[in-house]
Structure formats: structure tokens, C-alpha cells
Design an enzyme around this catalytic site. Structure first.
Site, PDB file in Angstrom:
ATOM      1  N   TYR A 195       0.820  -1.218   0.000  1.00 26.54           N
ATOM      2  CA  TYR A 195       0.000   0.000   0.000  1.00 26.54           C
ATOM      3  C   TYR A 195       0.849   1.261   0.000  1.00 26.54           C
ATOM      4  CZ  TYR A 195      -3.794  -3.168   1.244  1.00 26.54           C
ATOM      5  OH  TYR A 195      -4.708  -4.190   1.256  1.00 26.54           O
ATOM      6  N   LYS A 218       3.909 -15.265   2.756  1.00 28.94           N
ATOM      7  CA  LYS A 218       3.955 -15.992   1.481  1.00 28.94           C
ATOM      8  C   LYS A 218       5.432 -16.217   1.159  1.00 28.94           C
ATOM      9  CE  LYS A 218       1.836 -17.584  -2.260  1.00 28.94           C
ATOM     10  NZ  LYS A 218       1.083 -18.846  -2.194  1.00 28.94           N
ATOM     11  N   ASP A 267      -2.221 -18.589   1.891  1.00 31.29           N
ATOM     12  CA  ASP A 267      -3.304 -19.335   1.233  1.00 31.29           C
ATOM     13  C   ASP A 267      -3.856 -20.417   2.155  1.00 31.29           C
ATOM     14  OD1 ASP A 267      -0.686 -20.068   0.829  1.00 31.29           O
ATOM     15  OD2 ASP A 267      -0.901 -20.667  -1.257  1.00 31.29           O
ATOM     16  N   ASP A 299      -5.488  -7.320   5.485  1.00 29.49           N
ATOM     17  CA  ASP A 299      -6.688  -6.658   4.963  1.00 29.49           C
ATOM     18  C   ASP A 299      -7.700  -7.713   4.512  1.00 29.49           C
ATOM     19  OD1 ASP A 299      -8.443  -4.837   3.921  1.00 29.49           O
ATOM     20  OD2 ASP A 299      -7.077  -3.975   2.454  1.00 29.49           O
ATOM     21  N   ASP A 312     -11.322  -9.468   6.799  1.00 27.19           N
ATOM     22  CA  ASP A 312     -12.703  -9.485   6.282  1.00 27.19           C
ATOM     23  C   ASP A 312     -13.224 -10.919   6.260  1.00 27.19           C
ATOM     24  OD1 ASP A 312     -12.710  -6.761   5.969  1.00 27.19           O
ATOM     25  OD2 ASP A 312     -13.610  -6.826   3.974  1.00 27.19           O
TER      26      ASP A 312
END
Ligand code: NAD
Length: 353
Positions: free
Chosen positions: A141, A190, A222, A246, A250
Site C-alpha cells: 500500500y 507468502k 493461502d 486486509d 474481512d
């Protein structure tokens, strides 16, 4: 105690849900003998309309000088043009950076009476009580980005970047929180693909040595995403980077039945914390008075706990919310028929405070 709380209602349902949380904070102040001063300012789309910028330097300075900041939500269709150079979420990013709020805490503990509201089978939700700690000021970001034309073809790139010290401080916080819980940290990355994640792992292993009473594991993002919906009760403290966090937060929110229920706190090195519900400005229901205020009210409870160190007061708010839910109070996101309005739900919570 005396405290100065900056309120940034923002856009959409933001003003409705922050009004509910301020009512609860006022009731706490009256009940426990505190003096809270509320200072309202613009952030997001409304600030763009008024000042051409999503958060002015003046408002940022006021936030930096406060004890805590309570935010509703920013954004909406009016400002959603992807080609716009001034966007509501720039205000959020500026605020997080300006407050050095590097860690976003999102507790996820489905209420026993709301298990049926989740799309997951009830038996998978039994015993779920986890907290996701998301790094907030680094990652893709904030890295270099560009959209450009080269030989008639268009390309874009965004760069994932992390400094070791950015990883270290959020990982240390995760271990400190784990120490007060089940003493186990799941670090999500990752590392099979990304150098940032390989640096992340090195730092986690270094910081873990400071916490010999805690255990930890690395998990690829994942498979962590899969574990979150197949065996969430096996997770307690999860720490991860900005983008993975992020997305995973959710996903975790779904476990509780509605995004409307979930609070968050963004904390730095002792400066004012930033407290906000995890949902957005919900333009589809804005102005109707039906938004679920619980996520923002529980964010106010986190404000009491983390910024003002008022544990009994925070417990009182959380228990009032739990009792309202246990006794069947529901807003429209949790029950279509006979749902309570924002004001009615807030009144039910106040009644039980
Ligand atoms: P959203 O969270 O605003 O809404 C998603 C769905 O959940 C909608 O159907 C909405 O009605 C419902 N919902 C959300 N909060 C609710 C509540 N408290 N009570 C009842 N129902 C609720 O997400 P979105 O639709 O993807 O985004 C809408 C706008 O919000 C966009 O402009 C987006 O950029 C912005 N946004 C802001 C933030 C923030 O301020 N932190 C976060 C996410 C999205």
C-alpha cells in the site's frame, strides 16, 4: 479521568454509528465519573467536499494531540471514481501514518446467539476466539507504484516493501498479546514466493527468542485463509502484513455473522490510538437509521481499554453489548423481521450498561 477524544464521523453510515458510540462513551463518563471531551472534525469524502483533501494537516495535528481518535467510515459512490487523484481513503492512510498506528487489532469472537447468522456451520464456530494483528504502515500500500504506457501497451505496478523494524514492532506486539492469551502466535506470510515474507520470517524467529514462554508457527497465507474457515478454533493470535491482513480480517469477520459487529483498534508506540468499526460507509443503507452500531460501540470499548486504560469501563460496555445480543436485540443485518433501528439498538445497550 479527563480525556480528549477526536471524533471523525466520515461518510455514509459513519455519522450514525459514531453518534451511537459517543452516546455510550457519555454514559460511561457519567456512570464512572470521567470527563470526556468530544472534538468533531471532517475526514474522507466530506473533507474532500469541504477542503479538496481527505484529511487536512490541521485535523491530523488535532488528532495527534488527542488521547484517542474514533472514526466512523469514509468513502461512497460520489468519490469512487478510480481515476480521481483525491480519494477518501487517502485520509485514512494519512491518519494511520500520522499517528504512527502500525498495528491493527481485530478481535473475532462470535457471539453464541449469533452462530446461526454465520454462513459457516455452527459446529465449526464453537470455541472461536481469535485476534488478527495486521501491520498497517508498510507493504504494497505504500511502496512505489506506477501506471504507464510503453510502446502502445499499458502496464501498472505496485511494490511490496518492508523494513525489518516495521516487522519487528508489530511482531513484538503480537507476542505481547499472545502472552496474555494462549501463548501461541501464528505468523502468516507468502515466504515460498516473496522476499518480503522471507525477511518477515527471519524477524519473527528473532523476536520469538524474547518470548521463551510462547510458541509460534509460520503459515502461508493461502492455507491460513483455508484454516480460518475450516478450523478457526485452532487459531488464537495471528500476525500478518498489511495486504494479507486486509483480506484475512474481512474473511474472519464472516465468522461472526455480520461485519457490522466487528471493532478494530490501530495502535502505535504509545501515541493516540485510532478506533473504528471494520465495515465501510455502507452507502446502500446510509441515512436510513438502520445501521448496526455494535462494531463502533465495541471500538469505543477498545478505546477505553487500550488508550485510556479503563478496563472496568471497557468490560462494562462489552458486557452490555453481549447482554443485548443474548436477549434478542438485533439490527437489520442480523434479522430481517422486527429489526431494531440504530437508535433503538443503542438504547437497548445503554439500558444494560
Ligand atoms: P461496506 O462495509 O460499506 O458494506 C458492505 C455491506 O455490509 C453493505 O451491504 C452494507 O449495507 C453492509 N453493512 C456494512 N456495515 C454495516 C452496518 N454497520 N450495519 C448494517 N449493515 C452494514 O463495504 P463496501 O460496500 O465494499 O464499501 C462501501 C464504501 O465504504 C466504499 O466507498 C469503500 O471504499 C468504503 N470503505 C471504507 C472503509 C473505511 O472507512 N475503513 C472500509 C471499507 C470500505
Amino acid at each position: 479521568m479527563q480525556a480528549k477524544i477526536v471524533v471523525l464521523p466520515g461518510d455514509g453510515i459513519g455519522p450514525e454509528v459514531t453518534a451511537a458510540a459517543v452516546d455510550v462513551l457519555k454514559a460511561v463518563a457519567a456512570q464512572f465519573g470521567h470527563q470526556f471531551e468530544f472534538d468533531y472534525h471532517l475526514a474522507g469524502g466530506c473533507a474532500i467536499d469541504a477542503h479538496g483533501i481527505a484529511l487536512t494537516d490541521e485535523v491530523l495535528a488535532i488528532c495527534q494531540a488527542s488521547d484517542a481518535v474514533l472514526l466512523g467510515a469514509v468513502g461512497g459512490p460520489k468519490w469512487d471514481n478510480p481515476n480521481a487523484t483525491v480519494r477518501p481513503e487517502q485520509g485514512l492512510l494519512k491518519l494511520r501514518k500520522g499517528l504512527n498506528a502500525f498495528a491493527n487489532l481485530r478481535p473475532v469472537k462470535p457471539h453464541p446467539h449469533l452462530l446461526a447468522s454465520s454462513p459457516l456451520k455452527e459446529e465449526r464456530l464453537q470455541g472461536v476466539d481469535l485476534i488478527v494483528i495486521r501491520e498497517l504502515t508498510g507493504d504494497i500500500y505504500f511502496g512505489a507504484r506506477k501506471r504507464e504506457m510503453i510502446d502502445g501497451k499499458e502496464r501498472a505496478y505496485d511494490t511490496m516493501e518492508y523494513w525489518d523494524y516495521e516487522i519487528e514492532r508489530v511482531v513484538r506486539l503480537a507476542f505481547e498479546i499472545a502472552r496474555q492469551r494462549k501463548k501461541h502466535v501464528i505468523s502468516v506470510d507468502k515466504a515460498n514466493i516473496l522476499d518480503c515474507s522471507r525477511l518477515w520470517r527471519t524477524v519473527v524467529e528473532r523476536v520469538a527468542k524474547e518470548f521463551p514462554d510462547c510458541t509460534f508457527e509460520h503459515q502461508l497465507v493461502d492455507s491460513a485463509a483455508m484454516r480460518l474457515v475450516t478450523w478457526p478454533a485452532s487459531m488464537d493470535v495471528m500476525v500478518t502484513g498489511n495486504m494479507f491482513g486486509d483480506i484475512l480480517t474481512d474473511e474472519a469477520a464472516v465468522l461472526t455473522g455480520s461485519m457490522g459487529n466487528l471493532p478494530s483498534a490501530s495502535l502505535g508506540d504509545g501515541g493516540p490510538g485510532l478506533y473504528e468499526p471494520i465495515h465501510g460507509s455502507a452507502p446502500d443503507i446510509a441515512g436510513k437509521g438502520i445501521a448496526n452500531p455494535i462494531g463502533t460501540i465495541l471500538s469505543a470499548a477498545m478505546l477505553l481499554r487500550h488508550s485510556l486504560k479503563l478496563t472496568a469501563e471497557a468490560d462494562a460496555v462489552e458486557s452490555a453489548v453481549n447482554r443485548a445480543l443474548s436477549e434478542g436485540c438485533r439490527t437489520v443485518d442480523l434479522r430481517r423481521e422486527n429489526a431494531l433501528s440504530t437508535v433503538q439498538m443503542t438504547a437497548e445497550i445503554l439500558k444494560r450498561l
